[in-house]
Design a protein around this motif. Sequence first.
Motif, PDB file in Angstrom:
ATOM      1  N   SER A   1      89.135  46.816  19.001  1.00 13.86           N
ATOM      2  CA  SER A   1      89.604  45.653  18.210  1.00 13.86           C
ATOM      3  C   SER A   1      88.912  44.333  18.152  1.00 13.86           C
ATOM      4  CB  SER A   1      91.145  45.301  18.851  1.00 13.86           C
ATOM      5  OG  SER A   1      91.911  44.187  17.878  1.00 13.86           O
ATOM      6  N   PHE A   2      88.553  43.937  19.257  1.00 11.95           N
ATOM      7  CA  PHE A   2      87.626  42.462  19.254  1.00 11.95           C
ATOM      8  C   PHE A   2      86.205  42.871  18.268  1.00 11.95           C
ATOM      9  CE2 PHE A   2      84.177  40.410  21.491  1.00 11.95           C
ATOM     10  CZ  PHE A   2      84.756  38.998  20.919  1.00 11.95           C
ATOM     11  N   HIS A   3      85.590  43.983  18.949  1.00  8.91           N
ATOM     12  CA  HIS A   3      84.550  44.073  18.175  1.00  8.91           C
ATOM     13  C   HIS A   3      84.448  44.368  16.557  1.00  8.91           C
ATOM     14  CE1 HIS A   3      80.646  46.680  17.366  1.00  8.91           C
ATOM     15  NE2 HIS A   3      80.185  45.614  17.953  1.00  8.91           N
ATOM     16  N   ASP A   4      85.625  45.202  15.958  1.00  9.03           N
ATOM     17  CA  ASP A   4      85.794  45.410  14.853  1.00  9.03           C
ATOM     18  C   ASP A   4      85.983  44.014  13.927  1.00  9.03           C
ATOM     19  OD1 ASP A   4      85.678  48.078  15.083  1.00  9.03           O
ATOM     20  OD2 ASP A   4      87.652  48.403  14.730  1.00  9.03           O
ATOM     21  N   SER A   5      86.811  43.089  14.704  1.00 14.43           N
ATOM     22  CA  SER A   5      86.925  41.755  14.235  1.00 14.43           C
ATOM     23  C   SER A   5      85.703  40.947  13.876  1.00 14.43           C
ATOM     24  CB  SER A   5      88.098  40.958  14.856  1.00 14.43           C
ATOM     25  OG  SER A   5      87.497  40.398  16.223  1.00 14.43           O
ATOM     26  N   LEU A   6      84.773  41.152  15.004  1.00 13.88           N
ATOM     27  CA  LEU A   6      83.189  40.657  14.950  1.00 13.88           C
ATOM     28  C   LEU A   6      82.789  41.079  13.776  1.00 13.88           C
ATOM     29  CD1 LEU A   6      82.093  40.252  18.580  1.00 13.88           C
ATOM     30  CD2 LEU A   6      82.765  38.407  17.071  1.00 13.88           C
ATOM     31  N   LEU A   7      82.398  42.535  13.717  1.00 13.93           N
ATOM     32  CA  LEU A   7      82.071  42.992  12.398  1.00 13.93           C
ATOM     33  C   LEU A   7      82.509  42.688  11.046  1.00 13.93           C
ATOM     34  CD1 LEU A   7      81.644  46.652  13.826  1.00 13.93           C
ATOM     35  CD2 LEU A   7      79.595  45.103  13.666  1.00 13.93           C
ATOM     36  N   LYS A   8      83.645  42.540  10.931  1.00 15.64           N
ATOM     37  CA  LYS A   8      84.369  42.006   9.749  1.00 15.64           C
ATOM     38  C   LYS A   8      84.029  40.746   9.495  1.00 15.64           C
ATOM     39  CE  LYS A   8      88.858  41.641   7.334  1.00 15.64           C
ATOM     40  NZ  LYS A   8      88.741  42.175   6.237  1.00 15.64           N
ATOM     41  N   HIS A   9      84.145  39.772  10.502  1.00 15.39           N
ATOM     42  CA  HIS A   9      83.648  38.540  10.330  1.00 15.39           C
ATOM     43  C   HIS A   9      82.309  38.108   9.659  1.00 15.39           C
ATOM     44  CE1 HIS A   9      87.379  36.202  11.533  1.00 15.39           C
ATOM     45  NE2 HIS A   9      87.146  36.541  12.698  1.00 15.39           N
TER      46      HIS A   9
ATOM     47  N   GLY B   1      80.891  34.465   6.950  1.00 16.21           N
ATOM     48  CA  GLY B   1      80.606  35.137   8.152  1.00 16.21           C
ATOM     49  C   GLY B   1      79.277  35.737   7.808  1.00 16.21           C
ATOM     50  N   LYS B   2      78.956  36.544   6.960  1.00 15.75           N
ATOM     51  CA  LYS B   2      77.886  37.356   6.498  1.00 15.75           C
ATOM     52  C   LYS B   2      76.643  36.315   6.240  1.00 15.75           C
ATOM     53  CE  LYS B   2      75.671  40.816   3.757  1.00 15.75           C
ATOM     54  NZ  LYS B   2      74.542  40.234   3.600  1.00 15.75           N
ATOM     55  N   ALA B   3      76.957  35.155   5.596  1.00 16.71           N
ATOM     56  CA  ALA B   3      76.038  34.146   5.268  1.00 16.71           C
ATOM     57  C   ALA B   3      75.492  33.548   6.518  1.00 16.71           C
ATOM     58  CB  ALA B   3      76.755  32.787   4.309  1.00 16.71           C
ATOM     59  N   ALA B   4      76.487  33.271   7.490  1.00 17.35           N
ATOM     60  CA  ALA B   4      76.083  32.881   8.934  1.00 17.35           C
ATOM     61  C   ALA B   4      75.380  33.708   9.826  1.00 17.35           C
ATOM     62  CB  ALA B   4      77.435  32.508   9.568  1.00 17.35           C
TER      63      ALA B   4
ATOM     64  N   MET C   1      74.270  42.724  17.566  1.00 23.50           N
ATOM     65  CA  MET C   1      73.882  41.414  17.137  1.00 23.50           C
ATOM     66  C   MET C   1      74.953  40.786  17.267  1.00 23.50           C
ATOM     67  SD  MET C   1      71.298  39.434  16.599  1.00 23.50           S
ATOM     68  CE  MET C   1      71.389  37.638  16.031  1.00 23.50           C
ATOM     69  N   VAL C   2      76.099  41.136  16.423  1.00 25.33           N
ATOM     70  CA  VAL C   2      77.436  40.303  16.604  1.00 25.33           C
ATOM     71  C   VAL C   2      77.702  39.794  17.942  1.00 25.33           C
ATOM     72  CG1 VAL C   2      78.065  41.323  14.306  1.00 25.33           C
ATOM     73  CG2 VAL C   2      78.902  42.166  16.413  1.00 25.33           C
ATOM     74  N   LEU C   3      77.510  40.579  19.045  1.00 24.78           N
ATOM     75  CA  LEU C   3      77.829  40.025  20.186  1.00 24.78           C
ATOM     76  C   LEU C   3      77.342  38.867  20.781  1.00 24.78           C
ATOM     77  CD1 LEU C   3      77.884  43.516  22.167  1.00 24.78           C
ATOM     78  CD2 LEU C   3      79.848  42.441  21.179  1.00 24.78           C
ATOM     79  N   HIS C   4      76.108  38.559  20.069  1.00 22.38           N
ATOM     80  CA  HIS C   4      75.284  37.297  20.431  1.00 22.38           C
ATOM     81  C   HIS C   4      75.801  36.274  19.559  1.00 22.38           C
ATOM     82  CE1 HIS C   4      73.265  40.777  21.967  1.00 22.38           C
ATOM     83  NE2 HIS C   4      72.616  40.005  23.100  1.00 22.38           N
TER      84      HIS C   4
END
Length: 387
Positions: free
Chosen positions: A46-54, A60-63, A97-100
């Motif tokens: 759930s948390f990881h999916d939210s990171l991928l979505k963000h 979020g993609k621009a960031a 990568m999103v974990l970082h």
Amino acid sequence: MSPGRQLERRSSLPVLYTRGTHYEVGFDIGRTFRGIIPNYLAASKSFHDSLLKHHGEGDGKAAYDVTLEHLQKNFPQYIRELQGIADGARVPFRHLMVLHLVTSLRPGVQTSAPEPNLGCTSVSLNKDGEVLLGHTEDAEAEMLNRIYIVEVEITEEEPQGRWGFKKEHFTALCYAGEIPGFCMGYNRHGVTFSINVLRPREIFSGKTPRHFLCRALLAADSLATAHRILEDAGVGAADGFSANVIHLAKDGNRTFQNIEVAPGKADGSGSQVSTHVIENGEHYIHTNNYQHLTVDEHLGSLIVKSSISRRARAEVLPPPTSRERLVAMLSDDQDPVHPIFRNDDPVFVTTALGLFDVVRREWTLWMKNPKKDAPLFSLPMTFEWDE
């Protein structure tokens, strides 16, 4: 057992020895811990999916894109290392990568969004005969039993990244799927450290995420180099953290510091950095709020509330003037809401407790509370002048 089911706390901590280029050691880490890394991603779906979505759409993609572009310019070796971990673990690079990264941001824009983190506790003791750094490694409950240690020796033919390192040799505790450096570790140059996450109110994309500054810290050959890495001139940290650092010299002299880091301003002037020196005969306790760098932080966030509570509890315990007292302080679980050693919380737990003893030259680790269990093992601390 299904990937999402939480195991009870285990007395187990795998150690990997690997040598090669950045990509090669990353691949070995991912391949060796192929069972742990995807398992963690599944457990925290759930948390990881939210990171991928963000980080996959809009701001979020621009960031994500601007941060990755910056890292590929200044720290390409660590991006290759993370690519190796992803390839070895057979997971997409983006999923690691999103974990970082920090929360979803427009490039260069600040945010006040809090993050769910109750934080770690570090206790330092600097006195003749006992030079100690103890640390509770706290993380979300899904990370329990999903950490590991790597001893890494890296050799590249050409200087790497903005600091031009060609060789690295270090030992570090790692979270599943993340590059080394963000927990605790030491290198063969005599630099030992632990990390405390801090929560400044202003954080930025397009700057250097703390994971990558901490990773570079594992390559530091002196305190001067460590400070240069953390100051990150011309760019600056994207978010906040504290490094508790011992530098042991070949002649036995040591320097003990706590270095607090906050994001650089939008003008790219570098990180805000403050240093507190732990003198001979002193001890020092650091949790997850700023103690000597003046920064506007999330005073209402859980991590700051927990930090204030843990520090208050530590102040009424016997001072950590010996190895036994220091371990006892980090083992304390009496506060019913914000204990120093967090054992049974369903959301956030102490995953391990580590103690660096520079005089004995050993790193001791507990997977269970030392009040009730013996250390799992101790690793020898070896330095380049020993070889």
